[in-house]
Design a protein around this motif. Structure first.
Motif, PDB file in Angstrom:
ATOM      1  N   LYS A   2       2.407 -11.054  19.278  1.00 14.57           N
ATOM      2  CA  LYS A   2       3.213 -11.901  18.402  1.00 14.57           C
ATOM      3  C   LYS A   2       4.711 -11.708  18.613  1.00 14.57           C
ATOM      4  O   LYS A   2       5.512 -12.507  18.143  1.00 14.57           O
ATOM      5  N   SER A   3       5.084 -10.618  19.286  1.00 18.94           N
ATOM      6  CA  SER A   3       6.505 -10.353  19.529  1.00 18.94           C
ATOM      7  C   SER A   3       6.689  -9.815  20.944  1.00 18.94           C
ATOM      8  O   SER A   3       5.732  -9.390  21.599  1.00 18.94           O
ATOM      9  N   ARG A   7       3.914 -21.737  23.852  1.00 20.34           N
ATOM     10  CA  ARG A   7       4.002 -22.499  22.605  1.00 20.34           C
ATOM     11  C   ARG A   7       2.612 -23.048  22.272  1.00 20.34           C
ATOM     12  O   ARG A   7       2.081 -23.885  22.993  1.00 20.34           O
ATOM     13  N   THR A   8       2.041 -22.581  21.190  1.00 22.37           N
ATOM     14  CA  THR A   8       0.694 -23.015  20.815  1.00 22.37           C
ATOM     15  C   THR A   8       0.699 -24.077  19.711  1.00 22.37           C
ATOM     16  O   THR A   8      -0.330 -24.712  19.468  1.00 22.37           O
ATOM     17  N   ARG A   9       1.859 -24.241  19.070  1.00 21.45           N
ATOM     18  CA  ARG A   9       1.997 -25.286  18.057  1.00 21.45           C
ATOM     19  C   ARG A   9       3.444 -25.752  18.040  1.00 21.45           C
ATOM     20  O   ARG A   9       4.364 -24.957  18.233  1.00 21.45           O
ATOM     21  N   LYS A  16       6.875 -20.566  16.082  1.00 18.20           N
ATOM     22  CA  LYS A  16       7.255 -19.560  17.072  1.00 18.20           C
ATOM     23  C   LYS A  16       6.194 -19.418  18.151  1.00 18.20           C
ATOM     24  O   LYS A  16       4.993 -19.495  17.873  1.00 18.20           O
ATOM     25  N   PRO A  17       6.607 -19.179  19.382  1.00 15.44           N
ATOM     26  CA  PRO A  17       5.634 -18.990  20.463  1.00 15.44           C
ATOM     27  C   PRO A  17       4.980 -17.610  20.397  1.00 15.44           C
ATOM     28  O   PRO A  17       5.387 -16.749  19.610  1.00 15.44           O
ATOM     29  N   ARG A  47      -0.871 -20.235  14.900  1.00 18.02           N
ATOM     30  CA  ARG A  47      -0.347 -20.229  16.271  1.00 18.02           C
ATOM     31  C   ARG A  47      -1.132 -19.267  17.154  1.00 18.02           C
ATOM     32  O   ARG A  47      -1.012 -19.295  18.367  1.00 18.02           O
ATOM     33  N   LEU A  48      -1.949 -18.409  16.536  1.00 18.08           N
ATOM     34  CA  LEU A  48      -2.714 -17.407  17.270  1.00 18.08           C
ATOM     35  C   LEU A  48      -4.103 -17.936  17.619  1.00 18.08           C
ATOM     36  O   LEU A  48      -4.671 -18.737  16.875  1.00 18.08           O
TER      37      LEU A  48
END
Length: 225
Positions: free
Chosen positions: A133-134, A168-170, A174-175, A202-203
């Motif tokens: 996530k980061s 980028r999933t959405r 945030k990517p 997004r995950l």
């Protein structure tokens, strides 16, 4: 301790293979892995949850967890040594064998290419993907933001090699950061990650469901203490 850990990482480095050791079309079961932590009476504890997802239907096929005391302190760059004991104990409880593991964390996207997804592959003997996530900066490499659209990505690379990608999933969210763990190529890792993304997060659901499960189990365990 760090010297010993670094030696262990270097032992595996030459055995990393960023090529597919499977046919992506043959994937049936994919496991998501995550951990959560808490403290009590001056000691630290953790729980690892593994959730196996059907690749086609996205249904949960099996869930297991294992919890115990954490004896290795957090050291940046050596997270695998802290998490791996619980991961392996949880994996032993599985009655179904997944084709691939996805980790909430990095793989090849690591200063020494030995994030948890890569390190764990040698013990689980399965292809792995890291989904973080980061971004933990590699060689002072700044991120280039992908376009604001589903599936857009930019490579994270030094002058010499590609470590992973920012994906980028959405739209307008945030990517995330995807990297090979082991025995898989980066394009396949990206495609599998996107395959498991739905409108709720997004995950990918693999690591998202594992994350939700760790928090639920942690709450249950701590409420009984």
């Amino acid at each position: 301790m760090q010297k010993q850990f670094k030696k262990e990482q270097e032992k595996w480095l030459s055995q990393i293979d960023l090529n597919n050791h499977f046919q992506p079309n043959d994937l049936k079961l994919v496991a998501g892995v995550d951990l959560a932590y808490w403290s009590k009476d001056g000691k630290e504890y953790g729980v690892c949850c593994i959730v196996i997802i059907d690749y086609i239907t996205h249904a949960i096929v099996e869930k297991v967890n294992y919890y115990g005391e954490i004896t290795v302190p957090y050291i940046s760059g050596f997270l695998a040594f802290r998490e791996l004991p619980l991961i392996l104990k949880a994996a032993e409880k599985l009655s179904i064998e997944p084709d691939l593991y996805m980790f909430d964390g990095n793989g090849y996207l690591h200063a020494r290419h030995m994030g948890i997804a890569t390190h764990a592959s040698f013990y689980l003997d399965k292809p792995t993907i890291g989904v973080a996530k980061s971004y933990l900066k590699i060689d002072n490499v700044e991120l280039k933001e992908p376009k604001n659209e589903f599936g857009a990505f930019e490579f994270i690379q030094t002058e010499d090699e590609i470590y992973g990608l920012v994906l980028r999933t959405r739209k307008d969210v945030k990517p995330i950061f995807v990297s090979c763990g082991n025995w898989i190529d980066l394009e396949t890792a990206k495609d599998i990650t996107l395959h498991f993304v739905n409108k709720n997060s997004r995950l990918p659901i693999t690591t998202r469901f594992a994350d939700l499960e760790t928090h639920a189990i942690r709450e249950k365990l701590t409420s009984n203490q």
